[in-house]
Write an enzyme that holds these catalytic residues in place. Sequence first.
Site, mmCIF file in Angstrom:
data_model
loop_
_atom_site.group_PDB
_atom_site.id
_atom_site.type_symbol
_atom_site.label_atom_id
_atom_site.label_comp_id
_atom_site.label_asym_id
_atom_site.label_seq_id
_atom_site.Cartn_x
_atom_site.Cartn_y
_atom_site.Cartn_z
ATOM 1 N N HIS A 61 5.155 7.849 2.998
ATOM 2 C CA HIS A 61 5.398 7.564 1.584
ATOM 3 C C HIS A 61 6.901 7.315 1.437
ATOM 4 C CE1 HIS A 61 1.402 9.312 0.397
ATOM 5 N NE2 HIS A 61 1.630 10.022 1.499
ATOM 6 N N ARG A 63 8.312 5.722 -1.138
ATOM 7 C CA ARG A 63 8.668 5.941 -2.556
ATOM 8 C C ARG A 63 9.095 4.705 -3.335
ATOM 9 N NH1 ARG A 63 5.678 10.273 -2.694
ATOM 10 N NH2 ARG A 63 6.654 12.212 -2.005
ATOM 11 N N ASP A 309 2.933 11.848 7.531
ATOM 12 C CA ASP A 309 2.778 11.998 6.073
ATOM 13 C C ASP A 309 4.144 12.242 5.425
ATOM 14 O OD1 ASP A 309 1.522 12.050 3.615
ATOM 15 O OD2 ASP A 309 0.772 14.104 3.814
#
Length: 444
Positions: A61, A63, A309
């Site tokens: 992720h 962002r 992750d």
Amino acid sequence: MQRILLKNGVVVNEGNQKVQDILIDGEHIAKIGNAISDDAVKVIDLNGKHVLPGIIDDQVHFREPGLTHKGTIATESRAAVAGGITTFMEQPNTNPQTTTIKKLEEKFAMAAASSFANYSFLFGGTNDNLEEIKRLDKNACSGVKLFLGSSTGNMLVDDEKVIEAIFRSTEMVISAHCEDETTIRENMAKYKELYGDAIPIEKHPLIRSEEACYLSSSKAIGLAKKTGARLHVFHLSTGKETALFRNDIPLEEKKITAEVCIHHLWFSDADYKTKGTLIKWNPAVKTAKDRSMLWDALLDDRIDVIATDHAPHLLEEKDNVYTKAPSGGPLVQHALPAMLEASLNGKISLERLVEKMCHNPAKLFQLEKRGYVREGYFADLAIVDLKDSWEVTKESIVYKCGWSPFDGDIFKAKVTHTFVNGHLAYEHGKISEKRNGKRLTFNR
């Protein structure tokens, strides 16, 4: 691009370790062999350092867009390259979410302009975008992501008819976050009644419990078997779930596969006492027994892939009461050093580490010319020194958020060089400012 000759490296690839030279010509590996002689512009004597295929991280992720105070494609891909990760697959729960083909292509444009590493994205499934999924070309991106439990940037898919329709509507890998939302909500209500918002962090694995994980993952697997869908279950966190997966057929023949993340292999619930919300993830870090069973499943091939992750938040966001502290943490810079530490401690061989972090992600997502050290393949390489101890300090952290759950830890092995498409993107602590990542292509 220039020709680069790597001399005297121990190449870890396809189950073997061999001292070999590697000739890089432009973006690709031109030759692998012994005592290669070439008029290369640059020669690097590795003096016995180990050469791995560049690490492929199938779950990050970064962002961007919308949450760029936490990280961007540029900042987090820089950190990835510093950690030997040359390829990433980014998740759809940004703002706006990647749930239309238009938003997917906008994200690819952002990465083309800013990524230091190779990139693709997962397309997010929701309760109401089935028609977009049907329109998605199987070579457009890495695959489809379903949040079957809520997470940061809530994209919960909880309409069972929609879930089944998605499973029936795509040939692509469906990657799933599996936690049963009803179970979590019931557990949360119980602990909120006892503690209000100041729930002790040690209760996190009881709220996002073993049962919540098992209920959801077993249901998803049952549906995949019913529909014939290609399912990849992200971030297993419990020993109980490992019994749901097979190890009696090759990865290429599996329709249902599994991933484990660095934090679930490294930490246990005993670490909440010192790490607090810094190790608050969804799914939760659970018991030492769960961790041991995850390692067993990884080593006997019920679990196929290791990922991060990676999900950065600012420290001031993490430094909150339980109900307000977000889940997730930064990992891409330190994932490979952590796994090298595990290897040096006898937990996993270097060959198996490469299989789970390089070969298998490439196979699983059918990547074109990546994941191996082979002639004609892209020159994505991570070079590591297994005898160079270093401490994780705030000064050495590359993440935009400026912290790491490994802060203060000492690793015995270090990433010294990272090549991305033949470009020396990282060397001895210095990151090239040339953004050289490429959009992933597939053999589908």
